[in-house]
Design a protein around this motif. Structure first.
Motif, PDB file in Angstrom:
ATOM      1  N   ALA A 290       3.294  -5.332 -10.084  1.00  0.00           N
ATOM      2  CA  ALA A 290       4.590  -5.600 -10.702  1.00  0.00           C
ATOM      3  C   ALA A 290       5.762  -5.276  -9.774  1.00  0.00           C
ATOM      4  O   ALA A 290       6.823  -5.895  -9.868  1.00  0.00           O
ATOM      5  N   ALA A 291       5.598  -4.314  -8.853  1.00  0.00           N
ATOM      6  CA  ALA A 291       6.696  -3.905  -7.972  1.00  0.00           C
ATOM      7  C   ALA A 291       6.731  -4.658  -6.648  1.00  0.00           C
ATOM      8  O   ALA A 291       7.719  -4.586  -5.928  1.00  0.00           O
ATOM      9  N   GLY A 292       5.664  -5.371  -6.312  1.00  0.00           N
ATOM     10  CA  GLY A 292       5.672  -6.121  -5.059  1.00  0.00           C
ATOM     11  C   GLY A 292       4.284  -6.452  -4.571  1.00  0.00           C
ATOM     12  O   GLY A 292       3.279  -6.159  -5.229  1.00  0.00           O
ATOM     13  N   ARG A 293       4.268  -7.085  -3.393  1.00  0.00           N
ATOM     14  CA  ARG A 293       3.030  -7.483  -2.735  1.00  0.00           C
ATOM     15  C   ARG A 293       3.155  -7.125  -1.263  1.00  0.00           C
ATOM     16  O   ARG A 293       4.209  -7.320  -0.665  1.00  0.00           O
ATOM     17  N   GLY A 294       2.066  -6.642  -0.684  1.00  0.00           N
ATOM     18  CA  GLY A 294       2.113  -6.356   0.738  1.00  0.00           C
ATOM     19  C   GLY A 294       0.877  -5.626   1.207  1.00  0.00           C
ATOM     20  O   GLY A 294       0.005  -5.258   0.418  1.00  0.00           O
ATOM     21  N   VAL A 295       0.839  -5.406   2.514  1.00  0.00           N
ATOM     22  CA  VAL A 295      -0.283  -4.732   3.142  1.00  0.00           C
ATOM     23  C   VAL A 295      -0.091  -3.223   3.026  1.00  0.00           C
ATOM     24  O   VAL A 295       1.018  -2.716   3.188  1.00  0.00           O
ATOM     25  N   GLY A 296      -1.161  -2.550   2.719  1.00  0.00           N
ATOM     26  CA  GLY A 296      -1.189  -1.095   2.702  1.00  0.00           C
ATOM     27  C   GLY A 296      -2.213  -0.628   3.716  1.00  0.00           C
ATOM     28  O   GLY A 296      -2.305  -1.186   4.800  1.00  0.00           O
ATOM     29  N   GLY A 297      -2.977   0.342   3.347  1.00  0.00           N
ATOM     30  CA  GLY A 297      -4.009   0.840   4.243  1.00  0.00           C
ATOM     31  C   GLY A 297      -4.693   2.043   3.642  1.00  0.00           C
ATOM     32  O   GLY A 297      -4.329   2.509   2.559  1.00  0.00           O
ATOM     33  N   PRO A 298      -5.638   2.591   4.363  1.00  0.00           N
ATOM     34  CA  PRO A 298      -6.395   3.720   3.839  1.00  0.00           C
ATOM     35  C   PRO A 298      -5.647   5.055   3.920  1.00  0.00           C
ATOM     36  O   PRO A 298      -6.093   6.046   3.374  1.00  0.00           O
ATOM     37  N   HIS A 299      -4.495   5.089   4.551  1.00  0.00           N
ATOM     38  CA  HIS A 299      -3.799   6.336   4.853  1.00  0.00           C
ATOM     39  C   HIS A 299      -3.286   7.080   3.620  1.00  0.00           C
ATOM     40  O   HIS A 299      -3.338   8.299   3.583  1.00  0.00           O
ATOM     41  N   VAL A 300      -2.745   6.356   2.636  1.00  0.00           N
ATOM     42  CA  VAL A 300      -2.178   7.023   1.460  1.00  0.00           C
ATOM     43  C   VAL A 300      -2.853   6.569   0.166  1.00  0.00           C
ATOM     44  O   VAL A 300      -2.399   6.905  -0.912  1.00  0.00           O
TER      45      VAL A 300
ATOM     46  N   PHE B  98      -5.516   3.406  -1.879  1.00  0.00           N
ATOM     47  CA  PHE B  98      -5.488   2.010  -2.304  1.00  0.00           C
ATOM     48  C   PHE B  98      -4.409   1.804  -3.355  1.00  0.00           C
ATOM     49  O   PHE B  98      -4.214   2.650  -4.226  1.00  0.00           O
ATOM     50  N   GLY B  99      -3.726   0.677  -3.244  1.00  0.00           N
ATOM     51  CA  GLY B  99      -2.680   0.328  -4.201  1.00  0.00           C
ATOM     52  C   GLY B  99      -1.278   0.635  -3.712  1.00  0.00           C
ATOM     53  O   GLY B  99      -0.307   0.208  -4.328  1.00  0.00           O
ATOM     54  N   HIS B 100      -1.151   1.353  -2.610  1.00  0.00           N
ATOM     55  CA  HIS B 100       0.164   1.640  -2.044  1.00  0.00           C
ATOM     56  C   HIS B 100       0.523   0.589  -0.994  1.00  0.00           C
ATOM     57  O   HIS B 100      -0.241   0.359  -0.057  1.00  0.00           O
ATOM     58  N   ILE B 101       1.677  -0.019  -1.159  1.00  0.00           N
ATOM     59  CA  ILE B 101       2.183  -1.050  -0.254  1.00  0.00           C
ATOM     60  C   ILE B 101       3.164  -0.392   0.712  1.00  0.00           C
ATOM     61  O   ILE B 101       4.005   0.406   0.305  1.00  0.00           O
ATOM     62  N   TRP B 102       3.076  -0.756   1.968  1.00  0.00           N
ATOM     63  CA  TRP B 102       3.976  -0.208   2.979  1.00  0.00           C
ATOM     64  C   TRP B 102       5.127  -1.191   3.215  1.00  0.00           C
ATOM     65  O   TRP B 102       4.882  -2.336   3.626  1.00  0.00           O
TER      66      TRP B 102
ATOM     67  N   ASN C 166      13.963  -3.786  -3.646  1.00  0.00           N
ATOM     68  CA  ASN C 166      13.300  -3.146  -4.781  1.00  0.00           C
ATOM     69  C   ASN C 166      12.498  -1.919  -4.336  1.00  0.00           C
ATOM     70  O   ASN C 166      12.483  -0.891  -5.011  1.00  0.00           O
ATOM     71  N   ALA C 167      11.848  -2.028  -3.186  1.00  0.00           N
ATOM     72  CA  ALA C 167      10.995  -0.940  -2.696  1.00  0.00           C
ATOM     73  C   ALA C 167      11.794   0.312  -2.350  1.00  0.00           C
ATOM     74  O   ALA C 167      11.235   1.404  -2.299  1.00  0.00           O
ATOM     75  N   SER C 168      13.094   0.167  -2.136  1.00  0.00           N
ATOM     76  CA  SER C 168      13.907   1.345  -1.802  1.00  0.00           C
ATOM     77  C   SER C 168      14.115   2.258  -3.006  1.00  0.00           C
ATOM     78  O   SER C 168      14.579   3.386  -2.852  1.00  0.00           O
TER      79      SER C 168
ATOM     80  N   PHE D  90       4.941   2.479  -1.406  1.00  0.00           N
ATOM     81  CA  PHE D  90       5.242   2.571  -2.836  1.00  0.00           C
ATOM     82  C   PHE D  90       4.064   2.020  -3.611  1.00  0.00           C
ATOM     83  O   PHE D  90       3.282   1.212  -3.117  1.00  0.00           O
ATOM     84  N   TRP D  91       3.917   2.489  -4.846  1.00  0.00           N
ATOM     85  CA  TRP D  91       2.828   2.044  -5.704  1.00  0.00           C
ATOM     86  C   TRP D  91       3.092   0.603  -6.114  1.00  0.00           C
ATOM     87  O   TRP D  91       4.201   0.235  -6.478  1.00  0.00           O
ATOM     88  N   LYS D  92       2.071  -0.221  -6.060  1.00  0.00           N
ATOM     89  CA  LYS D  92       2.206  -1.655  -6.297  1.00  0.00           C
ATOM     90  C   LYS D  92       2.838  -2.010  -7.636  1.00  0.00           C
ATOM     91  O   LYS D  92       3.452  -3.067  -7.771  1.00  0.00           O
ATOM     92  N   ASP D  93       2.737  -1.125  -8.623  1.00  0.00           N
ATOM     93  CA  ASP D  93       3.279  -1.411  -9.945  1.00  0.00           C
ATOM     94  C   ASP D  93       4.546  -0.630 -10.275  1.00  0.00           C
ATOM     95  O   ASP D  93       5.116  -0.812 -11.353  1.00  0.00           O
TER      96      ASP D  93
END
Length: 185
Positions: A94-104, A106-110, A136-138, A148-151
């Motif tokens: 709901a909050a966005g779409r994007g690539v994340g990674g294993p660092h923080v 699953f489900g967190h978008i950078w 929005n991510a700010s 940020f959390w994807k939702d």
């Protein structure tokens, strides 16, 4: 600087790495059947198809000057990177779409991956969409967070992240020069 031999050696090494990437790093994606850049290859015929939000990344190859944004293999690679079906580190909510990674987790978008998606895009609509997601991510802070959390953009890691802020600044400067109509309305 008087380091001509070192510069020549570095240039030779750079060409060797680029040749190796083109020879061994372009492989057939099992899901799409198309030749793309793999995130990792092991020399035994195995490949990992993913991408990470950090730089360097496959998404950032044009930004890093490795190839142009309109390179056909890159475009196929970009397509699998920006899909929940083919990249295990691409998240959508709901909050966005994007690539994340294993660092923080699953489900967190950078946000830096969203900035890089915009930086490497040739589509005004895609760039505008990325800019909206970055605002929005700010979470109304005026700063980019690490992730940020994807939702829910209000659920984020690091209250500010200089690397992501710098990439956003670089993106804004690029757009001001090349596509000012997208930021000066």
């Amino acid at each position: 600087l008087g380091e001509d031999s070192l510069a020549q050696e570095a240039s030779h090494l750079g060409k060797e790495v680029a040749d190796a990437v083109h020879t061994h790093g372009i492989v057939r994606h099992p899901g799409t059947g198309e030749n793309v850049y793999a995130y990792e290859v092991d020399g035994y015929g195995n490949a990992l198809f993913a991408d990470d939000a950090n730089l360097p990344s496959l998404l950032s190859l044009p930004y890093l000057g490795f190839l142009p944004s309109n390179d056909s293999t890159y475009l196929r690679t970009r397509e699998y990177i920006l899909s929940t079906k083919t990249n295990p580190y691409y998240f959508s909510g709901a909050a966005g779409r994007g690539v994340g990674g294993p660092h923080v987790g699953f489900g967190h978008i950078w946000p830096m991956s969203i900035a890089m998606q915009a930086w490497t895009s040739m589509s005004d609509a895609e760039i505008s969409n990325c800019l909206d997601m970055l605002v929005n991510a700010s979470a109304c802070s005026g700063l980019m967070h690490e992730s940020f959390w994807k939702d829910d953009a209000n659920t984020f890691t690091r209250s500010w992240f200089a690397w992501a802020n710098s990439l956003l600044g670089d993106l804004v400067l690029k757009l001001a020069d090349e596509k000012s109509h997208l930021i000066f309305k």
